[in-house]
Design a protein around this motif. Structure first.
Motif, PDB file in Angstrom:
ATOM      1  N   ASP A 142       0.888  -1.283  -0.066  1.00  0.00           N
ATOM      2  CA  ASP A 142      -0.112   0.040   0.044  1.00  0.00           C
ATOM      3  C   ASP A 142       0.792   1.320  -0.170  1.00  0.00           C
ATOM      4  O   ASP A 142       0.233   2.191  -0.022  1.00  0.00           O
ATOM      5  CB  ASP A 142      -0.944  -0.062   1.210  1.00  0.00           C
ATOM      6  CG  ASP A 142      -2.031  -1.197   1.133  1.00  0.00           C
ATOM      7  OD1 ASP A 142      -2.564  -1.605   0.231  1.00  0.00           O
ATOM      8  OD2 ASP A 142      -1.838  -1.952   2.305  1.00  0.00           O
ATOM      9  N   LYS A 143       2.122   1.004   0.119  1.00  0.00           N
ATOM     10  CA  LYS A 143       3.227   2.296   0.058  1.00  0.00           C
ATOM     11  C   LYS A 143       2.895   3.157   1.136  1.00  0.00           C
ATOM     12  O   LYS A 143       2.865   4.435   0.963  1.00  0.00           O
ATOM     13  CB  LYS A 143       3.090   3.095  -1.404  1.00  0.00           C
ATOM     14  CG  LYS A 143       3.750   2.016  -2.403  1.00  0.00           C
ATOM     15  CD  LYS A 143       3.612   2.715  -3.749  1.00  0.00           C
ATOM     16  CE  LYS A 143       4.279   1.849  -4.936  1.00  0.00           C
ATOM     17  NZ  LYS A 143       3.832   0.560  -5.017  1.00  0.00           N
ATOM     18  N   VAL A 144       2.572   2.715   2.360  1.00  0.00           N
ATOM     19  CA  VAL A 144       1.980   3.634   3.398  1.00  0.00           C
ATOM     20  C   VAL A 144       3.313   3.438   4.571  1.00  0.00           C
ATOM     21  O   VAL A 144       3.233   4.142   5.693  1.00  0.00           O
ATOM     22  CB  VAL A 144       0.882   3.069   3.986  1.00  0.00           C
ATOM     23  CG1 VAL A 144      -0.130   3.485   3.015  1.00  0.00           C
ATOM     24  CG2 VAL A 144       0.679   1.693   4.621  1.00  0.00           C
ATOM     25  N   ALA A 145       4.066   2.521   4.533  1.00  0.00           N
ATOM     26  CA  ALA A 145       5.038   2.153   5.643  1.00  0.00           C
ATOM     27  C   ALA A 145       5.918   3.346   5.535  1.00  0.00           C
ATOM     28  O   ALA A 145       6.857   3.391   4.577  1.00  0.00           O
ATOM     29  CB  ALA A 145       5.738   0.922   5.525  1.00  0.00           C
ATOM     30  N   ALA A 146       6.002   3.940   6.449  1.00  0.00           N
ATOM     31  CA  ALA A 146       6.871   5.303   6.462  1.00  0.00           C
ATOM     32  C   ALA A 146       7.954   5.066   7.614  1.00  0.00           C
ATOM     33  O   ALA A 146       7.712   4.607   8.656  1.00  0.00           O
ATOM     34  CB  ALA A 146       6.166   6.594   7.069  1.00  0.00           C
ATOM     35  N   THR A 147       9.321   5.503   7.281  1.00  0.00           N
ATOM     36  CA  THR A 147      10.374   5.604   8.229  1.00  0.00           C
ATOM     37  C   THR A 147      10.102   7.055   8.876  1.00  0.00           C
ATOM     38  O   THR A 147      10.238   7.972   8.334  1.00  0.00           O
ATOM     39  CB  THR A 147      11.733   5.358   7.477  1.00  0.00           C
ATOM     40  OG1 THR A 147      11.841   4.075   7.042  1.00  0.00           O
ATOM     41  CG2 THR A 147      12.839   5.446   8.576  1.00  0.00           C
ATOM     42  N   ARG A 148      10.234   6.887  10.382  1.00  0.00           N
ATOM     43  CA  ARG A 148       9.766   8.151  10.897  1.00  0.00           C
ATOM     44  C   ARG A 148      11.319   8.675  11.621  1.00  0.00           C
ATOM     45  O   ARG A 148      11.890   7.613  12.509  1.00  0.00           O
ATOM     46  CB  ARG A 148       8.882   7.690  12.129  1.00  0.00           C
ATOM     47  CG  ARG A 148       7.580   7.365  11.247  1.00  0.00           C
ATOM     48  CD  ARG A 148       6.239   6.977  12.215  1.00  0.00           C
ATOM     49  NE  ARG A 148       5.806   8.522  12.412  1.00  0.00           N
ATOM     50  CZ  ARG A 148       5.465   8.942  13.590  1.00  0.00           C
ATOM     51  NH1 ARG A 148       6.182   8.604  14.967  1.00  0.00           N
ATOM     52  NH2 ARG A 148       5.047  10.353  13.908  1.00  0.00           N
ATOM     53  N   VAL A 149      11.658   9.666  11.453  1.00  0.00           N
ATOM     54  CA  VAL A 149      13.077   9.911  11.897  1.00  0.00           C
ATOM     55  C   VAL A 149      12.698  11.463  12.915  1.00  0.00           C
ATOM     56  O   VAL A 149      12.020  12.192  12.310  1.00  0.00           O
ATOM     57  CB  VAL A 149      13.850  10.410  10.756  1.00  0.00           C
ATOM     58  CG1 VAL A 149      15.135  10.795  11.179  1.00  0.00           C
ATOM     59  CG2 VAL A 149      14.020   9.094  10.015  1.00  0.00           C
ATOM     60  N   SER A 150      13.508  11.500  13.974  1.00  0.00           N
ATOM     61  CA  SER A 150      13.205  12.485  14.869  1.00  0.00           C
ATOM     62  C   SER A 150      14.530  12.708  15.518  1.00  0.00           C
ATOM     63  O   SER A 150      15.161  12.024  16.084  1.00  0.00           O
ATOM     64  CB  SER A 150      12.109  12.200  15.908  1.00  0.00           C
ATOM     65  OG  SER A 150      11.582  13.343  16.331  1.00  0.00           O
ATOM     66  N   SER A 151      14.977  14.205  15.351  1.00  0.00           N
ATOM     67  CA  SER A 151      16.272  14.616  16.030  1.00  0.00           C
ATOM     68  C   SER A 151      16.141  14.975  17.442  1.00  0.00           C
ATOM     69  O   SER A 151      15.320  15.941  17.805  1.00  0.00           O
ATOM     70  CB  SER A 151      16.908  15.678  15.160  1.00  0.00           C
ATOM     71  OG  SER A 151      17.935  16.160  15.791  1.00  0.00           O
ATOM     72  N   VAL A 152      16.963  14.812  18.161  1.00  0.00           N
ATOM     73  CA  VAL A 152      17.243  15.186  19.719  1.00  0.00           C
ATOM     74  C   VAL A 152      17.335  16.588  19.670  1.00  0.00           C
ATOM     75  O   VAL A 152      17.010  17.217  20.606  1.00  0.00           O
ATOM     76  CB  VAL A 152      18.100  14.257  20.561  1.00  0.00           C
ATOM     77  CG1 VAL A 152      19.434  14.496  20.008  1.00  0.00           C
ATOM     78  CG2 VAL A 152      17.854  14.631  21.852  1.00  0.00           C
ATOM     79  N   ARG A 153      17.923  17.023  18.672  1.00  0.00           N
ATOM     80  CA  ARG A 153      18.476  18.395  18.596  1.00  0.00           C
ATOM     81  C   ARG A 153      17.576  19.410  18.346  1.00  0.00           C
ATOM     82  O   ARG A 153      17.427  20.436  18.762  1.00  0.00           O
ATOM     83  CB  ARG A 153      19.738  18.570  17.780  1.00  0.00           C
ATOM     84  CG  ARG A 153      21.098  17.739  18.312  1.00  0.00           C
ATOM     85  CD  ARG A 153      21.978  17.962  17.242  1.00  0.00           C
ATOM     86  NE  ARG A 153      23.325  17.384  17.733  1.00  0.00           N
ATOM     87  CZ  ARG A 153      24.360  16.751  17.300  1.00  0.00           C
ATOM     88  NH1 ARG A 153      24.436  17.289  16.015  1.00  0.00           N
ATOM     89  NH2 ARG A 153      25.454  16.170  17.866  1.00  0.00           N
ATOM     90  N   GLU A 154      16.422  18.872  17.697  1.00  0.00           N
ATOM     91  CA  GLU A 154      15.158  19.627  17.339  1.00  0.00           C
ATOM     92  C   GLU A 154      13.973  19.717  18.632  1.00  0.00           C
ATOM     93  O   GLU A 154      13.569  20.458  19.052  1.00  0.00           O
ATOM     94  CB  GLU A 154      14.557  19.121  15.930  1.00  0.00           C
ATOM     95  CG  GLU A 154      15.482  19.405  14.681  1.00  0.00           C
ATOM     96  CD  GLU A 154      14.789  18.962  13.325  1.00  0.00           C
ATOM     97  OE1 GLU A 154      15.081  19.711  12.463  1.00  0.00           O
ATOM     98  OE2 GLU A 154      14.155  17.976  13.558  1.00  0.00           O
ATOM     99  N   ALA A 155      14.235  18.171  19.177  1.00  0.00           N
ATOM    100  CA  ALA A 155      13.486  18.059  20.203  1.00  0.00           C
ATOM    101  C   ALA A 155      13.649  18.647  21.534  1.00  0.00           C
ATOM    102  O   ALA A 155      12.827  19.212  22.173  1.00  0.00           O
ATOM    103  CB  ALA A 155      13.239  16.548  20.453  1.00  0.00           C
ATOM    104  N   VAL A 156      14.784  18.906  21.969  1.00  0.00           N
ATOM    105  CA  VAL A 156      15.162  19.525  23.011  1.00  0.00           C
ATOM    106  C   VAL A 156      14.638  21.065  23.169  1.00  0.00           C
ATOM    107  O   VAL A 156      14.501  21.658  24.158  1.00  0.00           O
ATOM    108  CB  VAL A 156      16.695  19.518  23.371  1.00  0.00           C
ATOM    109  CG1 VAL A 156      17.320  18.268  23.536  1.00  0.00           C
ATOM    110  CG2 VAL A 156      17.400  20.240  22.182  1.00  0.00           C
ATOM    111  N   GLU A 157      14.651  21.763  22.010  1.00  0.00           N
ATOM    112  CA  GLU A 157      13.880  23.119  22.003  1.00  0.00           C
ATOM    113  C   GLU A 157      12.678  23.181  22.308  1.00  0.00           C
ATOM    114  O   GLU A 157      12.318  24.104  23.033  1.00  0.00           O
ATOM    115  CB  GLU A 157      14.057  23.480  20.383  1.00  0.00           C
ATOM    116  CG  GLU A 157      15.571  23.536  20.004  1.00  0.00           C
ATOM    117  CD  GLU A 157      16.436  24.542  20.486  1.00  0.00           C
ATOM    118  OE1 GLU A 157      15.791  25.729  20.950  1.00  0.00           O
ATOM    119  OE2 GLU A 157      17.534  24.278  20.631  1.00  0.00           O
TER     120      GLU A 157
END
Length: 304
Positions: A142-157
């Motif tokens: 279904d072309k829906v499986a997403a690799t989800r990426v999140s940076s700690v350097r953005e999150a700490v803000e």
């Protein structure tokens, strides 16, 4: 480059040469290895994946012995640092096949197909990989499986100073992931205590797995929830296509996966994963005996 990759997969990563990647790609990968920036993420596109067998046959996963995508993984890993595997994980293989397996849909690892929340690789380990790579061979139907990426350097803000202070305390514990305990009859003691955030305040690093990292204190548990929420808020979703290679700084970018529905018809989602590290202690190198496989955890516990 594909012909060269096929040669390397038979010769091993020691055969990788500095010019095995096209110049523009090689420079991008090297810059990323020197400084992964704010996001800790780099996406390469347009790699060749060659002829592929069915993802599964009679419920058994394909293994791709000698396939050129392993050679591509070796070239990229060696450009970033040194390709490694772990004796405790997948028999020390340097390249892992990430495929949904029948009956394992709810497992929180590569063989599952449920949502997989933010984590770094091998959070429990003293010698965590510096970088991980994911090469997409085949998308889900279904072309829906997403690799989800999140940076700690953005999150700490998005976190309060008091929360950051708690996350830097040495009060957290991380359980072993399923890929390290699949064949074990005994649950290993969790690693720790350790901080979740460490390093320079302006360029923080992270040791966190939303499934496996815990705290015994109320303040610690609240801080973990706040971090997970902040990572969600800054998440970037990438639906990888065949020929894509996602590179992640394993100390900066947590990753996960959205849910998808496998059909077990031979055409299911299929990635290949590899690790790269930029230094290994001399004592561990001696135990490795010239191999690229980090010894079992009990053999190296003296280093931490």
């Amino acid at each position: 480059m594909w012909e060269r990759a096929e040669q390397i997969v038979h010769q091993g990563p020691d055969a990788v040469r500095p010019d095995d990647l096209p110049e523009r790609v090689r420079q991008a990968v090297r810059r990323f290895g020197e400084d992964s920036g704010t996001t800790g993420f780099l996406l390469l596109r347009g790699l060749e994946v060659g002829e592929l067998p069915p993802t599964h046959s009679d419920g058994e996963p394909a293994t791709l012995p000698g396939h050129g995508t392993a050679g591509l993984a070796m070239i990229i890993a060696e450009t970033l640092g040194t390709m490694i595997g772990y004796a405790d994980e997948k028999n020390g293989d340097l390249v892992h096949n990430v495929q949904p397996l029948p009956g394992e849909e709810t497992r929180i690892e590569g063989s599952g197909s449920v949502a997989f929340d933010f984590h770094i690789e091998n959070v429990h380990h003293a010698l965590r990989p510096d970088f991980i790579g994911l090469i997409c061979l085949r998308q889900d139907h279904d072309k829906v499986a997403a690799t989800r990426v999140s940076s700690v350097r953005e999150a700490v803000e998005r976190l309060k100073p008091s929360t950051l202070d708690v996350l830097r305390e040495c009060q957290f514990y991380s359980n072993y992931p399923g890929s390290f305990t699949r064949d074990s009859t005994v649950e290993p003691a969790p690693a720790g205590p350790h901080p979740v955030l460490f390093g320079d305040a302006g360029k923080p690093l992270m040791r966190f797995n939303s499934h496996n990292t815990v705290s015994l204190s109320k303040a610690g548990r609240a801080a973990l929830r706040a971090l997970a929420e902040a990572l969600e808020e800054v998440c970037h979703e990438v639906i990888m296509q065949p020929g894509d290679c996602a590179l992640l700084d394993n100390h900066v970018a947590a990753h996960g996966r959205s849910a998808f529905t496998p059909r077990y018809d031979g055409q299911d989602r299929w990635l290949r994963r590899f690790y790269s590290i930029q230094s290994v202690p001399r004592s561990v190198l001696q135990m490795m005996g010239g191999s690229r496989v980090i010894p079992p955890i009990p053999a190296i516990q003296g280093i931490w």
